[in-house]
Design a protein around this motif. Structure first.
Motif, PDB file in Angstrom:
ATOM      1  N   ILE A  77     104.415 -18.854 -59.456  1.00 56.16           N
ATOM      2  CA  ILE A  77     105.704 -19.139 -59.550  1.00 56.16           C
ATOM      3  C   ILE A  77     106.042 -20.648 -59.314  1.00 56.16           C
ATOM      4  N   ILE A  80     108.011 -22.917 -61.613  1.00 53.00           N
ATOM      5  CA  ILE A  80     109.622 -22.609 -62.000  1.00 53.00           C
ATOM      6  C   ILE A  80     110.519 -23.691 -62.007  1.00 53.00           C
ATOM      7  N   ALA A  81     110.386 -24.487 -60.918  1.00 54.74           N
ATOM      8  CA  ALA A  81     111.568 -25.497 -60.767  1.00 54.74           C
ATOM      9  C   ALA A  81     111.144 -26.788 -61.551  1.00 54.74           C
ATOM     10  N   GLN A  84     112.627 -25.552 -64.903  1.00 51.79           N
ATOM     11  CA  GLN A  84     113.960 -25.508 -64.998  1.00 51.79           C
ATOM     12  C   GLN A  84     114.522 -27.180 -64.887  1.00 51.79           C
ATOM     13  N   LYS A  85     113.810 -27.952 -64.367  1.00 55.05           N
ATOM     14  CA  LYS A  85     114.198 -29.308 -64.353  1.00 55.05           C
ATOM     15  C   LYS A  85     114.155 -29.847 -65.590  1.00 55.05           C
ATOM     16  N   LEU A 102     110.545 -14.710 -53.753  1.00 51.83           N
ATOM     17  CA  LEU A 102     110.572 -16.056 -54.340  1.00 51.83           C
ATOM     18  C   LEU A 102     111.013 -17.112 -53.182  1.00 51.83           C
ATOM     19  N   GLY A 103     111.955 -16.797 -52.255  1.00 50.18           N
ATOM     20  CA  GLY A 103     112.377 -17.645 -51.215  1.00 50.18           C
ATOM     21  C   GLY A 103     111.506 -17.454 -49.775  1.00 50.18           C
ATOM     22  N   ASN A 108     105.213 -15.013 -50.454  1.00 49.74           N
ATOM     23  CA  ASN A 108     104.562 -15.473 -52.001  1.00 49.74           C
ATOM     24  C   ASN A 108     103.254 -16.231 -51.888  1.00 49.74           C
ATOM     25  N   VAL A 117     106.525 -23.145 -51.117  1.00 50.01           N
ATOM     26  CA  VAL A 117     107.440 -23.102 -52.051  1.00 50.01           C
ATOM     27  C   VAL A 117     108.540 -21.939 -51.750  1.00 50.01           C
ATOM     28  N   SER A 118     109.707 -22.393 -51.886  1.00 48.99           N
ATOM     29  CA  SER A 118     110.805 -21.413 -51.720  1.00 48.99           C
ATOM     30  C   SER A 118     112.002 -21.722 -52.820  1.00 48.99           C
ATOM     31  N   LEU A 119     112.385 -20.577 -53.484  1.00 47.86           N
ATOM     32  CA  LEU A 119     112.893 -20.603 -54.659  1.00 47.86           C
ATOM     33  C   LEU A 119     114.332 -19.731 -54.553  1.00 47.86           C
ATOM     34  N   PRO A 120     115.082 -19.781 -55.344  1.00 48.37           N
ATOM     35  CA  PRO A 120     116.370 -18.989 -55.389  1.00 48.37           C
ATOM     36  C   PRO A 120     116.099 -17.586 -55.791  1.00 48.37           C
TER      37      PRO A 120
END
Length: 190
Positions: A77, A80-81, A84-85, A102-103, A108, A117-120
């Motif tokens: 994961i 991912i950021a 998306q960027k 993910l968050g 994770n 890593v903390s994602l939506p």
């Protein structure tokens, strides 16, 4: 069907104009994939340093419809950021058993590696047997818990993308939190 060295099909079968390109990314050499058909594709398991994936997509004029995750460990994961960027906001799909991972840097495993890593949250939660369409292809979701509770494989036309469900010559990592040997064996039998 024949395949070119760059992983893009030369056509000639049901998977005509198919895309299946793998990249070994980051410090764990995580298998990250671009899969699809025609000009439509998914990014699967974007790991650390996904610039080669983004370049491949741009060079071929592909449209990424979503990011599909085989499970939520950091090395699947971490990119991912960055993706998306580079390519804009994209939906993220993951198995429902890892809906909150993910968050959560503990779940994770990113905290354990010293790089939280903390994602939506994911935009879609997957289940065993779901049919996912990209371009003219339909892929099946196979729930293969064991490596992690929400591990999945994606299967289509004799091709399986298994995340960490299997490694060459072994059943994959078995030393992470959430690993269940009985679940792993049951998944292999089905």
């Amino acid at each position: 069907m024949t395949s070119r060295r760059d992983g893009v099909s030369d056509g000639g079968s049901v998977m005509s104009e198919s895309i299946l390109k793998g990249f070994a990314l980051g410090p764990f050499a995580t298998n990250t994939y671009v899969v699809g058909s025609g000009t439509r594709c998914w990014g699967v398991d974007p790991s650390f340093g996904p610039a080669p994936v983004v370049a491949f997509v741009r060079e071929r004029g592909l449209t990424v419809d979503t990011i599909v995750l085989t499970h939520a460990h950091v090395y699947h994961i971490a990119g991912i950021a960055d993706v998306q960027k580079a390519l804009g906001p994209l939906p993220v799909w993951i198995h429902e058993a890892e809906a909150t991972w993910l968050g959560d840097p503990e779940r994770n495993l990113s905290a354990a590696f010293g790089m939280p890593v903390s994602l939506p949250d994911a935009t879609r939660l997957l289940r065993d047997g779901d049919a996912l369409t990209v371009g003219t292809q339909t892929w099946s979701v196979l729930h293969v818990p064991g490596h992690s509770p929400g591990s999945i494989a994606l299967a289509q036309g004799g091709v399986v993308i298994g995340g960490d469900a299997l490694f060459a010559g072994s059943i994959g990592r078995t030393d992470f939190p959430g690993f269940e040997f009985a679940s792993r064996l049951a998944a292999f039998r089905t």
